[in-house]
Motif scaffolding. Structure first.
Motif, PDB file in Angstrom:
ATOM      1  N   VAL A 144      43.659  28.824  36.600  1.00 22.26           N
ATOM      2  CA  VAL A 144      43.201  29.652  37.718  1.00 22.26           C
ATOM      3  C   VAL A 144      44.316  30.568  38.194  1.00 22.26           C
ATOM      4  CG1 VAL A 144      42.389  29.625  40.107  1.00 22.26           C
ATOM      5  CG2 VAL A 144      41.473  27.978  38.459  1.00 22.26           C
ATOM      6  N   ARG A 145      45.503  30.007  38.313  1.00 18.42           N
ATOM      7  CA  ARG A 145      46.643  30.802  38.756  1.00 18.42           C
ATOM      8  C   ARG A 145      46.940  31.912  37.752  1.00 18.42           C
ATOM      9  NH1 ARG A 145      51.538  32.727  37.380  1.00 18.42           N
ATOM     10  NH2 ARG A 145      51.771  30.932  36.035  1.00 18.42           N
ATOM     11  N   ILE A 147      44.823  33.445  35.644  1.00 17.41           N
ATOM     12  CA  ILE A 147      43.781  34.482  35.700  1.00 17.41           C
ATOM     13  C   ILE A 147      43.988  35.399  36.905  1.00 17.41           C
ATOM     14  CG2 ILE A 147      41.309  34.890  36.053  1.00 17.41           C
ATOM     15  CD1 ILE A 147      40.806  32.312  34.443  1.00 17.41           C
ATOM     16  N   LEU A 148      44.184  34.794  38.069  1.00 20.38           N
ATOM     17  CA  LEU A 148      44.353  35.594  39.286  1.00 20.38           C
ATOM     18  C   LEU A 148      45.651  36.418  39.235  1.00 20.38           C
ATOM     19  CD1 LEU A 148      43.170  33.030  41.990  1.00 20.38           C
ATOM     20  CD2 LEU A 148      41.906  34.963  41.033  1.00 20.38           C
ATOM     21  N   THR A 149      46.708  35.811  38.693  1.00 16.48           N
ATOM     22  CA  THR A 149      47.975  36.535  38.572  1.00 16.48           C
ATOM     23  C   THR A 149      47.847  37.712  37.624  1.00 16.48           C
ATOM     24  OG1 THR A 149      49.249  34.523  39.003  1.00 16.48           O
ATOM     25  CG2 THR A 149      50.415  36.340  37.976  1.00 16.48           C
ATOM     26  N   THR A 150      47.146  37.517  36.514  1.00 20.70           N
ATOM     27  CA  THR A 150      46.940  38.591  35.537  1.00 20.70           C
ATOM     28  C   THR A 150      46.188  39.757  36.157  1.00 20.70           C
ATOM     29  OG1 THR A 150      46.942  37.010  33.692  1.00 20.70           O
ATOM     30  CG2 THR A 150      45.927  39.171  33.302  1.00 20.70           C
ATOM     31  N   ILE A 151      45.125  39.452  36.889  1.00 17.28           N
ATOM     32  CA  ILE A 151      44.365  40.510  37.571  1.00 17.28           C
ATOM     33  C   ILE A 151      45.265  41.273  38.542  1.00 17.28           C
ATOM     34  CG2 ILE A 151      42.468  40.964  39.187  1.00 17.28           C
ATOM     35  CD1 ILE A 151      41.034  38.524  37.962  1.00 17.28           C
ATOM     36  N   ALA A 152      46.061  40.511  39.298  1.00 18.95           N
ATOM     37  CA  ALA A 152      46.958  41.140  40.279  1.00 18.95           C
ATOM     38  C   ALA A 152      48.011  42.012  39.596  1.00 18.95           C
ATOM     39  CB  ALA A 152      47.633  40.057  41.125  1.00 18.95           C
TER      40      ALA A 152
END
Length: 238
Positions: A144-145, A147-152
């Motif tokens: 989860v971390r 995926i969210l980090t990649t988007i950011a």
């Protein structure tokens, strides 16, 4: 007077030394620990950075500018962003090792967007780090971390490119305009051999053991191109 001149040239170092001096007066134990940690990181940098600078010099001298532009430049599009993400993810070493490499890629034609992606993934999405993260915090947390980090990272990269233009980033490369184009001399890699001045003395000169392009209107394109071709370290380009 000499003390003031030294301070002006080494402000950051002087401030750090003053902070250490104050810490030793107030809390000697913590100051000793801080010095120990600082020495550890300095030793680490001395072990890593020479290799990084050597690698950067080799890449800059031997990798054609077109290759970098096609792989990491503006025209690379989504492919360039994907390459940048993979490069940062598979990197090894601390994040400060990425700065000289990123500078070299910028000079070779990489876009600001892709440099931000490389630096960000290098710092927080490295594959070895992900394995340790899953081990200590669990695969779900890591996934989860990630995926969210990649988007950011991608959002931040494109926003940064909108705000920061490559022209505002300091480069060691000097650009000189001539008839029909520009001449770029990378002083960092110029070895002062003087080949360019012998081939095209009308357009090149030596100053402080570095090649300089003469600011004149002499159009000697044939010999300029020959000097670019014969430069042993590819320090001259157009």
């Amino acid at each position: 007077m000499k003390v003031i001149q030294y301070f002006n040239k080494n402000k950051l170092l002087t401030i750090v030394l003053l902070i250490y001096a104050v810490l030793f007066l107030i809390t000697p134990a913590k100051a000793g620990l801080a010095v120990k940690n600082s020495i550890y990181y300095i030793v680490e940098m001395l072990q890593i950075m020479p290799v990084v600078f050597l690698l950067t010099a080799i890449l800059e001298a031997w990798v054609p500018k077109e290759v970098i532009m096609n792989g990491f430049g503006e025209r690379a599009g989504l492919k360039g962003s994907a390459f940048s993400f993979i490069l940062g993810s598979l990197s090894a070493g601390p994040i400060y090792a990425a700065f000289p490499i990123s500078k070299m890629l910028l000079k070779k034609g990489a876009s600001v967007t892709n440099i931000v992606i490389i630096l960000s993934t290098w710092a927080v999405v490295k594959v070895p780090m992900l394995a340790n993260e899953a081990k200590f915090l669990g695969p779900k947390f890591m996934g989860v971390r990630w995926i969210l980090t990649t988007i950011a990272i991608f959002i931040m990269a494109y926003l940064t490119a909108m705000i920061v233009k490559i022209e505002s980033i300091p480069m060691t490369e000097l650009t000189h305009k001539k008839k029909g184009g520009e001449i770029n001399i990378n002083e960092q890699y110029c070895m002062g051999c003087g080949i360019c001045t012998r081939i095209s003395p009308k357009n090149f000169k030596m100053k402080n053991k570095k090649a300089k392009f003469k600011e004149n209107d002499v159009n000697d394109s044939e010999n300029v191109n020959k000097a670019i071709e014969k430069c042993p370290v590819n320090a001259i380009s157009n």
